[in-house]
Each structure stands twice: as structure tokens, then as C-alpha cells.
Design an enzyme around this catalytic site. Structure first.
Site, mmCIF file in Angstrom:
data_model
loop_
_atom_site.group_PDB
_atom_site.id
_atom_site.type_symbol
_atom_site.label_atom_id
_atom_site.label_comp_id
_atom_site.label_asym_id
_atom_site.label_seq_id
_atom_site.Cartn_x
_atom_site.Cartn_y
_atom_site.Cartn_z
ATOM 1 N N ASP A 26 0.850 -1.195 0.000
ATOM 2 C CA ASP A 26 0.000 0.000 0.000
ATOM 3 C C ASP A 26 0.884 1.243 0.000
ATOM 4 O O ASP A 26 1.539 1.540 0.993
ATOM 5 C CB ASP A 26 -0.905 -0.001 1.241
ATOM 6 C CG ASP A 26 -1.865 1.180 1.244
ATOM 7 O OD1 ASP A 26 -2.980 1.044 0.711
ATOM 8 O OD2 ASP A 26 -1.483 2.253 1.770
ATOM 9 N N TYR A 76 3.269 9.714 -0.620
ATOM 10 C CA TYR A 76 4.377 9.145 0.172
ATOM 11 C C TYR A 76 5.733 9.338 -0.527
ATOM 12 O O TYR A 76 6.777 9.135 0.077
ATOM 13 C CB TYR A 76 4.172 7.644 0.442
ATOM 14 C CG TYR A 76 2.870 7.268 1.128
ATOM 15 C CD1 TYR A 76 2.055 8.228 1.725
ATOM 16 C CD2 TYR A 76 2.451 5.941 1.177
ATOM 17 C CE1 TYR A 76 0.861 7.876 2.340
ATOM 18 C CE2 TYR A 76 1.265 5.587 1.797
ATOM 19 C CZ TYR A 76 0.466 6.555 2.357
ATOM 20 O OH TYR A 76 -0.707 6.191 2.964
ATOM 21 N N LYS A 92 -2.511 5.891 -4.333
ATOM 22 C CA LYS A 92 -3.606 6.830 -4.025
ATOM 23 C C LYS A 92 -3.352 8.176 -4.681
ATOM 24 O O LYS A 92 -2.210 8.631 -4.756
ATOM 25 C CB LYS A 92 -3.718 7.030 -2.500
ATOM 26 C CG LYS A 92 -3.674 5.747 -1.706
ATOM 27 C CD LYS A 92 -3.864 5.975 -0.214
ATOM 28 C CE LYS A 92 -3.502 4.715 0.565
ATOM 29 N NZ LYS A 92 -2.072 4.575 0.849
ATOM 30 N N HIS A 149 -7.274 9.732 -2.097
ATOM 31 C CA HIS A 149 -6.628 9.666 -0.778
ATOM 32 C C HIS A 149 -7.448 10.372 0.313
ATOM 33 O O HIS A 149 -7.622 9.864 1.409
ATOM 34 C CB HIS A 149 -5.225 10.280 -0.888
ATOM 35 C CG HIS A 149 -4.263 9.818 0.146
ATOM 36 N ND1 HIS A 149 -2.913 9.725 -0.082
ATOM 37 C CD2 HIS A 149 -4.441 9.409 1.423
ATOM 38 C CE1 HIS A 149 -2.306 9.277 1.001
ATOM 39 N NE2 HIS A 149 -3.218 9.088 1.937
HETATM 40 N N1 LIG Z 1 -5.106 6.562 3.698
HETATM 41 C C1 LIG Z 1 -4.512 7.281 4.629
HETATM 42 O O1 LIG Z 1 -4.808 8.455 4.811
HETATM 43 C C2 LIG Z 1 -3.477 6.621 5.472
HETATM 44 C C3 LIG Z 1 -2.995 7.273 6.621
HETATM 45 C C4 LIG Z 1 -2.038 6.617 7.391
HETATM 46 C C5 LIG Z 1 -1.597 5.359 7.024
HETATM 47 N N2 LIG Z 1 -2.063 4.765 5.886
HETATM 48 C C6 LIG Z 1 -1.592 3.436 5.441
HETATM 49 O O2 LIG Z 1 -1.624 2.534 6.533
HETATM 50 C C7 LIG Z 1 -0.320 2.009 6.727
HETATM 51 C C8 LIG Z 1 -0.092 1.662 8.177
HETATM 52 O O3 LIG Z 1 -0.329 2.792 8.987
HETATM 53 P P1 LIG Z 1 0.833 3.574 9.788
HETATM 54 O O4 LIG Z 1 2.095 3.400 9.059
HETATM 55 O O5 LIG Z 1 0.352 4.946 10.041
HETATM 56 O O6 LIG Z 1 0.852 2.919 11.205
HETATM 57 P P2 LIG Z 1 0.935 1.437 11.824
HETATM 58 O O7 LIG Z 1 1.214 0.439 10.774
HETATM 59 O O8 LIG Z 1 -0.258 1.289 12.689
HETATM 60 O O9 LIG Z 1 2.170 1.592 12.795
HETATM 61 C C9 LIG Z 1 3.452 1.845 12.310
HETATM 62 C C10 LIG Z 1 4.325 2.188 13.517
HETATM 63 O O10 LIG Z 1 4.393 1.070 14.409
HETATM 64 C C11 LIG Z 1 5.750 0.617 14.490
HETATM 65 N N3 LIG Z 1 5.671 -0.849 14.469
HETATM 66 C C12 LIG Z 1 5.364 -1.647 13.412
HETATM 67 N N4 LIG Z 1 5.348 -2.941 13.775
HETATM 68 C C13 LIG Z 1 5.647 -2.975 15.104
HETATM 69 C C14 LIG Z 1 5.765 -3.999 16.043
HETATM 70 N N5 LIG Z 1 5.599 -5.282 15.710
HETATM 71 N N6 LIG Z 1 6.093 -3.679 17.327
HETATM 72 C C15 LIG Z 1 6.275 -2.376 17.670
HETATM 73 N N7 LIG Z 1 6.165 -1.353 16.825
HETATM 74 C C16 LIG Z 1 5.847 -1.649 15.528
HETATM 75 C C17 LIG Z 1 6.478 1.206 13.297
HETATM 76 O O11 LIG Z 1 7.829 1.468 13.604
HETATM 77 P P3 LIG Z 1 9.087 0.947 12.722
HETATM 78 O O12 LIG Z 1 8.824 1.294 11.279
HETATM 79 O O13 LIG Z 1 10.227 1.725 13.309
HETATM 80 O O14 LIG Z 1 9.183 -0.523 12.969
HETATM 81 C C18 LIG Z 1 5.725 2.516 13.088
HETATM 82 O O15 LIG Z 1 6.202 3.510 13.993
HETATM 83 C C19 LIG Z 1 0.588 3.125 6.190
HETATM 84 O O16 LIG Z 1 1.923 2.703 5.995
HETATM 85 C C20 LIG Z 1 -0.145 3.479 4.942
HETATM 86 O O17 LIG Z 1 0.064 2.516 3.941
HETATM 87 C C21 LIG Z 1 -3.003 5.380 5.112
#
Ligand SMILES: NC(=O)c1ccc[n+]([C@@H]2O[C@H](COP(=O)([O-])OP(=O)(O)OC[C@H]3O[C@@H](n4cnc5c(N)ncnc54)[C@H](OP(=O)(O)O)[C@@H]3O)[C@@H](O)[C@H]2O)c1
Length: 291
Positions: free
Chosen positions: A56, A61, A86, A119
Site C-alpha cells: 500500500d 508518500y 492513491k 486519498h
Molecule cells: N489513507 C490514509 O490516509 C493513510 C494514513 C495513514 C496510514 N495509511 C496506510 O496505513 C499504513 C499503516 O499505517 P501507519 O504506518 O500509520 O501505522 P501502523 O502500521 O499502525 O504503525 C506503524 C508504527 O508502528 C511501528 N511498528 C510496526 N510494527 C511494530 C511492532 N511489531 N512492534 C512495535 N512497533 C511496531 C512502526 O515502527 P518501525 O517502522 O520503526 O518498525 C511505526 O512507527 C501506512 O503505511 C499506509 O500505507 C493510510
């Protein structure tokens, strides 16, 4: 098209979900928001090596080139990996939306993406006309440049508006959902329209550090992050947690050999803090257009 289950190992398979356009999407993948452009190729390559088959990304990004390089290097068949991008906030006019997907495809080194999303709805920009943007995505799907189309951060009334205007229901609505912000109204509206919920930020801000989640994790011999991810899967949502660390990429993927009980799923949902738990912008007022 990805069919059935994606085989990862003896006891580890990622289920696929059939969307309302009859295409299939792996329920679990890798999100790359905040993966720096220079690291994206390495991170996505590691994910693909570990067995991730759903990426994704987004124009916003700025790491589509790295994703494309990793996809090319992996040598997988086009139908073996599911790729979402997106539409960036500055490209909502129909012509610019179409140009932007062409540029994304070049960067991703693909001739089509699997899923293209609006998005953000940006209801206070473009005269509030996100239906015209949605129509542009419908045309891009008809042209075969994206297999499926969907939206992101759409509130219930935004969904109603585009479906009323075009008769086309998005395949997914990608919205913020995690135990501290269950976003139930948007989630219910999405499901009510027959679309699937993609839960962004599935780990939330430290949601996996909660004592209730820790106790459930202990019981299952899993980590709190794994239990948080399993909670989403058991509710039927699609997720793609982000990590730039190989051990966490592996840990996050290792959630297909256990399940939560319905009581555990319900208990975790009680951690919801309503609007206070929201970590990202409110889509009703978010109006940022990158320079
Ligand atoms: N459509 C939108 O508006 C929107 C907005 C936000 C996100 N997204 C999508 O959703 C995806 C995921 O959301 P997100 O990146 O915001 O947050 P997330 O996946 O909920 O959390 C990522 C955070 O958690 C840490 N992490 C990951 N696995 C872990 C584990 N097993 N133990 C401890 N910490 C862990 C990562 O750190 P490290 O990288 O340092 O491991 C990072 O700081 C995004 O990458 C994107 O593709 C979409």
C-alpha cells in the site's frame, strides 16, 4: 488475479477477500507511509522476501519509485502481488487525476495498479466536488489502468454523495481504525454500502502497549502488536502495518496461526476513545494540498 489464499509456509497463509467488483485482495499487506524514499526499495524487498504480497503506497508518500524497483527486482508475476496507490490531494481535477496515475504507473514500473484510491475527500476544496474526481477514477478503471477503485478517509455522507452521483460503490474505504479509535460510524457506513474497510494505522499510537491487549497477548503466546493486528483480521478488515525493521515485518506477518475469541474481539473494541483516539486529521476539515 490473486485467488484463494497466499501460501506463506506450513501454517501461515494470508486470506484473500473478494471485493464488490469480484476481484480478490490479500487481507494483509505492507504499508509504506513514512518509509523514506531512499529506503523504500530495501524495505519492500524485505517484505516481499518474507512473503508480503500486498503493498500500500500513495503518490503523497513519494516512494513509488522505490516500491517499483523492489517489485521489478523480486521477479514475481504481476498477478502474484497486489499494489495500491492513491491520488494526491493536488490532482483532484479529472485530467490531472488521469495524468497522475500515468506517472504513478511509470514510477511503479507497472501497466496497471490493482487499486487506485482518492486519498482524501477534501470537502472544503475543489468546490466540494469529489464526485467528479470519483467519476475520473471510474474512467481509469474502464481504461484498465487500475483493476479496482476506492476511496480513503471518506465519511458516511461523502460515501452517500458519490454513490448517489455515480451509482458506483467504491471497492474499499481506507480509514483510520485501531483499538483506540474504532471509527465505527465510517466503518458501518462503508460496510453498509457493500465496500470493505481498509484499516489504516492498524497499530495506532501505542495501542499495542495497552494492559488489556498485553494480557490477551500473554494468553495466546503472541506479542501485543500481533494481537492488535489479529483483532482487525478477526473483524474482517484489510490491514497493512508499516515497519522498516525486518524482525517487526516478520512478527507482524506471523498472525495467521491463531484467532481471538468473540469476547476478546469485543473487549478490545471497548478501548475506543472516540474522537480523542483519532491520530490523523479529521477528513471533514482536512484541506492540505502539497505545494
Ligand atoms: N489513507 C490514509 O490516509 C493513510 C494514513 C495513514 C496510514 N495509511 C496506510 O496505513 C499504513 C499503516 O499505517 P501507519 O504506518 O500509520 O501505522 P501502523 O502500521 O499502525 O504503525 C506503524 C508504527 O508502528 C511501528 N511498528 C510496526 N510494527 C511494530 C511492532 N511489531 N512492534 C512495535 N512497533 C511496531 C512502526 O515502527 P518501525 O517502522 O520503526 O518498525 C511505526 O512507527 C501506512 O503505511 C499506509 O500505507 C493510510
Amino acid at each position: 488475479m490473486i485467488q484463494g489464499r497466499v501460501l506463506l509456509g506450513v501454517d501461515m497463509t494470508v486470506p484473500t477477500i473478494t471485493l464488490n467488483d469480484q476481484t480478490s485482495i490479500p487481507q494483509f499487506g505492507l504499508g509504506v507511509w513514512q518509509v523514506p524514499p531512499a529506503e523504500a526499495e530495501a524495505v519492500v524487498s524485505q517484505g516481499l522476501e518474507l512473503g508480503y504480497r500486498h503493498i500500500d503506497t500513495a503518490q503523497m508518500y513519494q516512494n513509488e519509485e522505490g516500491v517499483g524497483a523492489a517489485l521489478a527486482a523480486a521477479g514475481l508475476g504481476r498477478d502474484e502481488v497486489y499494489v495500491t496507490t492513491k491520488l494526491n490531494n493536488g490532482f483532484h481535477e479529472a485530467a490531472r487525476a488521469k495524468d497522475s496515475l500515468a506517472r504513478s504507473l511509470e514510477k511503479l514500473r507497472l501497466d496497471r495498479v490493482d487499486l487506485f484510491l482518492i486519498h482524501w475527500p477534501l470537502p472544503t476544496q475543489y468546490d466540494g466536488d469529489f464526485s467528479a474526481t470519483w467519476e475520473a477514477l471510474v474512467e481509469l478503471r474502464e481504461q484498465g489502468l487500475t483493476t479496482s477503485i476506492g476511496v480513503s478517509n471518506f465519511q458516511p455522507d461523502h460515501l452517500d454523495t458519490i454513490v448517489r452521483a455515480t451509482g458506483v460503490v467504491p471497492a474499499v474505504n481506507q480509514i483510520e481504525v485501531h483499538p483506540f479509535f474504532t471509527n465505527e460510524a465510517a466503518r458501518a457506513a462503508t460496510i453498509g454500502h457493500g465496500a470493505r474497510v481498509e484499516a489504516w494505522s492498524p497499530l495506532g499510537k501505542g495501542a499495542f502497549a495497552d494492559p488489556l491487549i498485553a494480557s490477551i497477548a500473554n494468553k495466546h503466546g503472541k506479542s501485543p502488536a500481533q494481537v492488535t493486528l489479529r483483532w482487525h483480521l478477526d473483524r474482517g478488515d484489510i490491514i497493512f502495518p508499516k515497519s522498516t525493521h525486518r524482525e517487526r515485518l516478520a512478527e507482524n506477518l506471523d498472525v495467521f496461526d491463531f484467532a481471538l475469541s468473540p469476547d476478546e474481539v469485543d473487549a478490545i473494541a471497548t478501548l475506543d476513545q472516540g474522537e480523542q483516539g483519532r491520530t490523523g486529521p479529521n477528513p471533514d476539515v482536512f484541506d492540505w494540498i502539497p505545494a
